[in-house]
Write a protein that holds these residues in place. Structure first.
Motif: not given
Length: 181
Positions: A87-116
């Motif tokens: 649930a913490n990761a879901v909240a961070k990704l919804a808000l664009g919080i990149s406070d560790n490597q995993a959330m940074t990597a996931a948020n970068e992918m969410i920002g790319r229209p070419d990567v589902p």
């Protein structure tokens, strides 16, 4: 060879990641690049699982950031999956919080229209009752994140419950998310 950026959080079912998802994907010809949240990294490194995953994939399993100027240790992904997601990761990704490597990597992918991006929440049902939860889900859907919910949602009904994740369903979702090029 398609590349999956697999982001994994410290949630129930994490122990089944290798046999349930990484091994079948490797056998199907996928390259799996794994990034863990700090707690997941601690859990999997303490029991030797991070080393086993690195050996299986041929790539380092990441949970810390690289230094500026260091090359990226993972190839460019074709698909990204956040499995399991807390649930913490879901909240961070919804808000664009990149406070560790995993959330940074996931948020970068969410920002790319070419990567589902696929996300499988493995959460305590109480988290879905928080007033912010519907907004988090709406924000992720608006960003075209494919949420595995409904019959595939795995809310825990008890904090002590350890789920066996629906790996076959998650595997199918990942394989069918591959963009046609």
């Amino acid at each position: 060879m398609p590349v999956l950026s697999l982001i994994a959080c410290a949630a129930g079912g994490l122990a089944g990641l290798r046999p349930g998802l990484v091994e079948p994907l490797a056998e199907a010809g996928w390259q799996v690049a794994i990034t863990l949240t700090p707690t997941a990294g601690t859990w999997l490194s303490e029991d030797g699982e991070a080393e086993a995953l690195a050996e299986l994939t041929g790539l380092p399993v990441r949970w810390t950031s690289r230094r500026p100027g260091q090359p990226r240790p993972h190839p460019e992904p074709d698909v990204c999956a956040v499995v399991p997601a807390t649930a913490n990761a879901v909240a961070k990704l919804a808000l664009g919080i990149s406070d560790n490597q995993a959330m940074t990597a996931a948020n970068e992918m969410i920002g790319r229209p070419d990567v589902p991006v696929l996300l499988f929440p493995c959460i305590n049902l109480a988290h879905t009752r928080h007033p912010a939860w519907p907004g988090h889900i709406a924000a992720l859907r608006a960003a075209d994140v494919h949420l595995l919910t409904g019959e595939h949602w795995w809310p825990l009904t008890s904090p002590r419950q350890e789920p066996g994740l629906p790996w076959a369903r998650i595997l199918t979702e990942i394989q069918t998310a591959l963009p046609r090029r």
